[in-house]
Scaffold this active site. Sequence first.
Site, PDB file in Angstrom:
ATOM      1  N   THR B   9       1.368  -1.527  -0.046  1.00  0.00           N
ATOM      2  CA  THR B   9      -0.080  -0.485   0.105  1.00  0.00           C
ATOM      3  C   THR B   9       1.272   1.270   0.085  1.00  0.00           C
ATOM      4  OG1 THR B   9       0.003   0.121   2.058  1.00  0.00           O
ATOM      5  CG2 THR B   9      -2.514  -1.045   1.070  1.00  0.00           C
ATOM      6  N   VAL B  12       6.528   2.591  -3.112  1.00  0.00           N
ATOM      7  CA  VAL B  12       7.076   1.567  -3.900  1.00  0.00           C
ATOM      8  C   VAL B  12       5.405   0.725  -3.789  1.00  0.00           C
ATOM      9  CG1 VAL B  12       8.597   0.235  -3.791  1.00  0.00           C
ATOM     10  CG2 VAL B  12       9.330   3.208  -2.983  1.00  0.00           C
ATOM     11  N   ARG B  41      -2.955  -2.302   9.578  1.00  0.00           N
ATOM     12  CA  ARG B  41      -3.980  -1.003   9.431  1.00  0.00           C
ATOM     13  C   ARG B  41      -4.475  -1.459   8.058  1.00  0.00           C
ATOM     14  NH1 ARG B  41      -0.848   3.423   7.904  1.00  0.00           N
ATOM     15  NH2 ARG B  41       1.021   2.334   8.029  1.00  0.00           N
ATOM     16  N   ARG B 100      22.120  -4.825   2.310  1.00  0.00           N
ATOM     17  CA  ARG B 100      23.142  -4.002   1.561  1.00  0.00           C
ATOM     18  C   ARG B 100      24.169  -4.089   1.468  1.00  0.00           C
ATOM     19  NH1 ARG B 100      19.358   1.363   0.392  1.00  0.00           N
ATOM     20  NH2 ARG B 100      17.843   0.658  -0.135  1.00  0.00           N
ATOM     21  N   CYS B 129      18.058   4.714  -3.646  1.00  0.00           N
ATOM     22  CA  CYS B 129      17.553   4.754  -4.916  1.00  0.00           C
ATOM     23  C   CYS B 129      18.663   5.726  -5.893  1.00  0.00           C
ATOM     24  CB  CYS B 129      16.536   5.696  -4.723  1.00  0.00           C
ATOM     25  SG  CYS B 129      16.655   6.882  -3.308  1.00  0.00           S
ATOM     26  N   GLN B 156      16.792  15.870  -3.977  1.00  0.00           N
ATOM     27  CA  GLN B 156      15.832  14.073  -3.661  1.00  0.00           C
ATOM     28  C   GLN B 156      14.766  14.755  -3.578  1.00  0.00           C
ATOM     29  OE1 GLN B 156      19.880  12.422  -1.895  1.00  0.00           O
ATOM     30  NE2 GLN B 156      18.268  11.250  -1.847  1.00  0.00           N
ATOM     31  N   SER B 159       9.339  11.936  -2.722  1.00  0.00           N
ATOM     32  CA  SER B 159       8.523  10.533  -2.947  1.00  0.00           C
ATOM     33  C   SER B 159       9.506  10.015  -2.471  1.00  0.00           C
ATOM     34  CB  SER B 159       7.921  10.628  -3.646  1.00  0.00           C
ATOM     35  OG  SER B 159       9.056  10.964  -4.989  1.00  0.00           O
ATOM     36  N   GLY B 160      10.662  10.189  -2.548  1.00  0.00           N
ATOM     37  CA  GLY B 160      11.787   8.783  -1.386  1.00  0.00           C
ATOM     38  C   GLY B 160      11.924   9.324  -0.304  1.00  0.00           C
ATOM     39  N   LYS B 213      25.581   5.521   2.083  1.00  0.00           N
ATOM     40  CA  LYS B 213      24.793   4.912   1.027  1.00  0.00           C
ATOM     41  C   LYS B 213      25.384   5.104  -0.277  1.00  0.00           C
ATOM     42  CE  LYS B 213      20.758   4.592   3.241  1.00  0.00           C
ATOM     43  NZ  LYS B 213      19.108   4.374   3.823  1.00  0.00           N
ATOM     44  N   HIS B 242      14.740  11.630  -8.522  1.00  0.00           N
ATOM     45  CA  HIS B 242      16.016  12.636  -8.278  1.00  0.00           C
ATOM     46  C   HIS B 242      16.539  12.815  -8.961  1.00  0.00           C
ATOM     47  CE1 HIS B 242      14.740  11.000  -4.615  1.00  0.00           C
ATOM     48  NE2 HIS B 242      15.801   9.865  -3.969  1.00  0.00           N
TER      49      HIS B 242
END
Lengths: 343, 343
Positions: B9, B12, B41, B100, B129, B156, B159-160, B213, B242
């Site tokens: 939901t 992404v 939820r 990662r 991303c 960026q 929505s990140g 990162k 981005h």
Amino acid sequence: MRVAIVGATGAVGHELMQVLEQSQQRGSLKIDELQLYASPRSAGKTLPFGGQDLTVQVTPEGPIDADIVLASAGGSVSLALAHQWASEGAIVIDNSSAFRYDADVPLVVPEVNGPEALKHKGIIANPNCTTAIAVVAVAPIHRKYGVKRMIVSTYQATSGAGQKGMDELLTETHKVLHGQQASHQEFVHPIPFNVIPHIDAFQDNGYTKEEMKVAWETHKILGDDSIKVSCTAVRIPTLRTHSEAITLELEHPATPDEIRELLGSAPGVEVRDNPGGKLYPMPLTASGKYDVEVGRIRQSLVFDGGIDLFVAGDQLLKGAALNAVQIAEYLQEHGAIKQKAGV
Amino acid sequence: MRVAIVGATGAVGHELMQVLEQSQQRGSLKIDELQLYASPRSAGKTLPFGGQDLTVQVTPEGPIDADIVLASAGGSVSLALAHQWASEGAIVIDNSSAFRYDADVPLVVPEVNGPEALKHKGIIANPNCTTAIAVVAVAPIHRKYGVKRMIVSTYQATSGAGQKGMDELLTETHKVLHGQQASHQEFVHPIPFNVIPHIDAFQDNGYTKEEMKVAWETHKILGDDSIKVSCTAVRIPTLRTHSEAITLELEHPATPDEIRELLGSAPGVEVRDNPGGKLYPMPLTASGKYDVEVGRIRQSLVFDGGIDLFVAGDQLLKGAALNAVQIAEYLQEHGAIKQKAGV
């Protein structure tokens, strides 16, 4: 002092009047007379200054009878007229790029190279906003540690394109929020919720003029052509204050603590660098501020002993109006303004 | 193929369903079954897929009976549960940062290091991303010219921070346009018309985790720890995509034309680099696009034979959902998905 503003009705003109008023209030400049000039379209308007309403007149095509002319009406107007404005002794402090690269014209950020202002021949150039904001932070570092390479990425506000730029951001954002398509006039593409890596004209080398200005003007202001400078200049949907990510390779290694201490006592700089306290430079806090905010000071990961930092400066102030008025203040403090008889 | 989405939901999750549907439509993945999971939820909601309404179930705390699990429910959920999801043979493609940096877990951008995916032990990590978008452009350059130093400044999108990040930008911008003060919840400071150089937690070295990162993951994806990478990660008021300004020092000098030609045939890249035609990467044009836009390709002014470029990639797609689905496609193409009996 008798001051004239050319381009009084623009975004920078508006800031010039406020900064002059503040300078007068704190007893720095004493403004005996303020003349306001703009294009015929704006002539006849009145603007308040020091409790009076001043009428805007048409920009003269001849000498201006003032001690200082603060010009912010664009490069073509300055190129055509600045020498005439200065022809009877007025000192023109020009905010456009028209004269910045003339060997005869000092390019001045008072905290950095104030004495250059005293060498003027009638015209003093105010630097590009992005450069002015960067060098306030970089100059002290260069003096002490020697900057070899300087890589700048900018986050530039719409007011860099004047009041119309801000208006376009607000109007078009409103449209987008109401489900309409954004249009554009001041910017090359729609600016709401967008990023445009294109400010000023493209040069043959693939850089924009805005990007090259940062290189050219950093060299001239720091008096050192050996620094390798590159820039990516990007317009983003903010109203005022340019932010910049800057990576510095240094001749002599520096630690972040050393840089924080150095900049802590540098004029025109507010060190705002407390990640734990969520303090770092941002348009939200830097807008309307005279000092340039500097933070995110950290050791470079690509240059041994190098430094990365992030700056945010109100480009209508330090990048334009404030720097121009500070040049006038510098000239006055150094007895370089010969006030005319009768004043 | 039997696919499960954990975090169905979220922003992404929404993109994952679209990208899966498109993959199925063009005959790449054949989805025999899609299971949707989210927090309690959101459980019970229905989401459309392939003409059906699928009901969202509570994320299981045990094995998931599927071939591929596409997980995008945040690091703590993945850390706690991913090994269990994978315990009966499902391959988990995890969008969080939880695994990662595990030596056992491949970190994969299929165009760049697809074969790594085949070495998985049940979990494959999807990169950050910002890194995924950058390496699509940088990897071909590294292979041919050798990247020595890579300096990245990011622009960026909100929505990140997921759907809530976008919602906060829209809601709070609306407030500001109506003269109200912006508040903030998803971001550390108000985001409308602001710039926040703070994404993810600060590390001891003064860099944010988001910035580190980019260094860590570039090393792992390119399989080369010797590249010196630094990043300044900045949140700006855009919705999706981005953008990144990237400066590269190269082992072997390259010209902009050589880089344009090289990237012109690189998978996942759209060279958008015609300043005269006002063509360069922008969120406005890159959003919703699978390929990463690359432009502003020019000779570095600070590194002899180095290259500067600007990239814009939809971080919900190449930076997240698309890359995850491309990993699944890669596994399928290489016969690495042993579909379970009964399917």
